[in-house]
Design a protein around this motif. Structure first.
Motif, PDB file in Angstrom:
ATOM      1  N   GLU A  49      20.435  27.603   0.454  1.00 34.49           N
ATOM      2  CA  GLU A  49      21.733  27.615  -0.236  1.00 34.49           C
ATOM      3  C   GLU A  49      22.089  26.219  -0.740  1.00 34.49           C
ATOM      4  OE1 GLU A  49      23.909  29.902  -1.289  1.00 34.49           O
ATOM      5  OE2 GLU A  49      22.354  31.361  -0.733  1.00 34.49           O
TER       6      GLU A  49
ATOM      7  N   PHE B 184      20.202  25.634  -3.898  1.00 30.35           N
ATOM      8  CA  PHE B 184      20.805  26.368  -5.016  1.00 30.35           C
ATOM      9  C   PHE B 184      21.999  25.589  -5.582  1.00 30.35           C
ATOM     10  CE2 PHE B 184      19.349  30.797  -3.305  1.00 30.35           C
ATOM     11  CZ  PHE B 184      18.107  30.591  -3.890  1.00 30.35           C
ATOM     12  N   LYS B 185      22.815  25.022  -4.685  1.00 27.26           N
ATOM     13  CA  LYS B 185      23.978  24.256  -5.142  1.00 27.26           C
ATOM     14  C   LYS B 185      23.549  23.009  -5.908  1.00 27.26           C
ATOM     15  CE  LYS B 185      26.993  25.785  -1.366  1.00 27.26           C
ATOM     16  NZ  LYS B 185      27.700  25.361  -0.130  1.00 27.26           N
TER      17      LYS B 185
ATOM     18  N   HIS C 268      20.747  28.286  -9.343  1.00 26.40           N
ATOM     19  CA  HIS C 268      20.163  29.410  -8.599  1.00 26.40           C
ATOM     20  C   HIS C 268      18.808  29.782  -9.208  1.00 26.40           C
ATOM     21  CE1 HIS C 268      20.785  32.692  -5.648  1.00 26.40           C
ATOM     22  NE2 HIS C 268      19.898  33.296  -6.427  1.00 26.40           N
TER      23      HIS C 268
ATOM     24  N   GLU D  44      14.888  31.359  -8.983  1.00 28.22           N
ATOM     25  CA  GLU D  44      14.386  32.614  -8.417  1.00 28.22           C
ATOM     26  C   GLU D  44      13.672  32.352  -7.098  1.00 28.22           C
ATOM     27  OE1 GLU D  44      11.401  36.313  -9.638  1.00 28.22           O
ATOM     28  OE2 GLU D  44      12.143  34.926 -11.177  1.00 28.22           O
TER      29      GLU D  44
END
Length: 405
Positions: free
Chosen positions: A126, A129-130, A134, A136
């Motif tokens: 996570e 992602f930040k 995001h 795959e």
């Protein structure tokens, strides 16, 4: 040789190359970052070639883990750098070491507490992602995958500090293999065009937990010419027929990436820097046979800037207003200077004959012996081993002393 005494080429990436010796046990230390799927893929490939590693390959419980998302991030970081790309292998090594340094990494032992591992893993992904958007990635699928991998890995995992000190206490011989040369060291190499760990002699202590006083003989392994994979400064690089000769005859393609290596003349300025830091007792000079057909061979012995010899590698006098005096200059580790230096070479005559079947130093051509002797005298380190071909048997043992001119 393979098990049937047939000549076999084994490709090592992560696993210790000493495994080719059936009497040798391999240990991946705590200083290594490990991609577990690649660990098993390489192991399976070696076993399929007949190299039985059963019961003689282990991995530290403290080794940090490389995940597929590290490899994705590695590529994204290179895109961010744009024209300043470092030229990494994109195997996730840098991002894994970054996580280690920021105390957010996962280690081998974390795999065996699945619930805790899963929670930490989700949180780390996570965070990526930040940071990068995001991309795959199947987080939950990876958690399931690593639950299975953990059980397969379990028999290989040891407390490496206890394991290696037990071996030392029993008087066993321990050969420490460094996968990267000094110029890729995070502190002493051509930063930032380096790897993310200590590749100098200090890595023996930080990467394995062996005290410095227990280190015995230090052997420096150098090619008879200089190569580099990826970006970074390379003062002796030959973008000409000589460079092509070294690439093609020397089969200079990266084992991990398959990329063509950059090639140039042997750089003794770099080697002197390496000798200062690592304190080699002897040297192993490899791939000397690649120079067989060259009429002349050059060796870099000095870097000059504004008609002044640089004091070290890379070194630049009077940089940032630092004071100098009449007798010395102050060198600073600014790689920008390497784009400006003039390399001073010594030119030696080639031997222009094959040395591939030579089995003793005395049988090498006279000019070949002179080339070896020049390197020894310049570095003040004896060359004890000389590689004259790709096979394990193609290694000449030389008397451990510096050849007299």
């Amino acid at each position: 040789m393979g098990p049937e005494k047939v000549k076999t080429t084994f490709a090592f990436h992560l696993l210790p190359s000493g495994l080719v010796n059936p009497k040798c046990t391999g240990l991946i230390g705590n200083g290594v970052v490990v991609h577990i799927p690649s660990f098993f893929a390489e192991l399976d490939a070696l076993q399929s070639q007949g190299l039985d590693c059963t019961g003689r390959l282990f991995i530290s419980d403290r080794a940090h883990l490389v995940f597929d998302f590290h490899q994705i991030v590695d590529g994204l970081k290179e895109v961010e750098l744009g024209g300043s790309s470092i030229g990494t292998t994109k195997k996730g090594i840098g991002p894994a070491y970054s996580a280690k340094a920021s105390r957010s990494g996962l280690r081998v032992h974390h795999l065996f507490d699945h619930e805790t591992f899963a929670a930490k893993f989700r949180k780390i992904v996570e965070g990526r992602f930040k940071r990068y958007g995001h991309f795959e990635y199947d987080t939950e699928g990876e958690i399931v995958r690593y639950k299975v991998l953990a059980e397969r890995l379990r028999p290989y995992v040891v407390d490496s500090v206890v394991y290696i000190h037990k071996a030392l206490g029993e008087g066993k011989k321990v050969l420490v293999e460094g996968a990267n040369a000094l110029m890729l060291d995070i502190d002493f190499g051509t930063y930032p065009f380096v790897t993310s760990s200590a590749t100098a002699i200090g890595g023996v202590s930080t990467g394995l937990g062996i005290p410095p006083k227990m280190v015995g003989t230090t052997i420096g392994v150098i090619k008879a010419y200089t190569t580099r994979v990826g970006g970074g400064p390379f003062p002796t690089e030959q973008l000409n027929d000589v460079g092509v000769h070294l690439q093609e005859v020397g089969r200079e393609y990266g084992t991990t990436t398959g990329r063509r290596r950059r090639c140039g003349w042997l750089d003794l300025v770099v080697m002197k820097h390496s000798c200062l830091i690592n304190g080699y007792d002897t040297l192993n000079l490899t791939k000397l046979d690649i120079l067989d057909d060259l009429k002349e061979i050059k060796i870099a012995v000095k870097y000059m800037l504004n008609e002044e010899e640089l004091p070290g590698f890379p070194g630049e006098p009077t940089l940032y207003g630092c004071p100098t005096n009449a007798d010395s200059t102050l060198g600073l580790a600014d790689l920008g200077v390497l784009d400006k230096v003039e390399v001073v070479y010594v030119t030696l005559p080639g031997w222009q004959s094959s040395i591939a079947s030579t089995t003793s130093f005395g049988d090498l051509p006279e000019n070949c012996q002179k080339y070896i002797g020049f390197i020894e005298r310049f570095l003040n380190v004896p060359i004890e081993w000389i590689g004259v071909g790709p096979g394990r048997e193609s290694m000449i043992k030389k008397e451990r002393k510096i050849a007299v001119e």
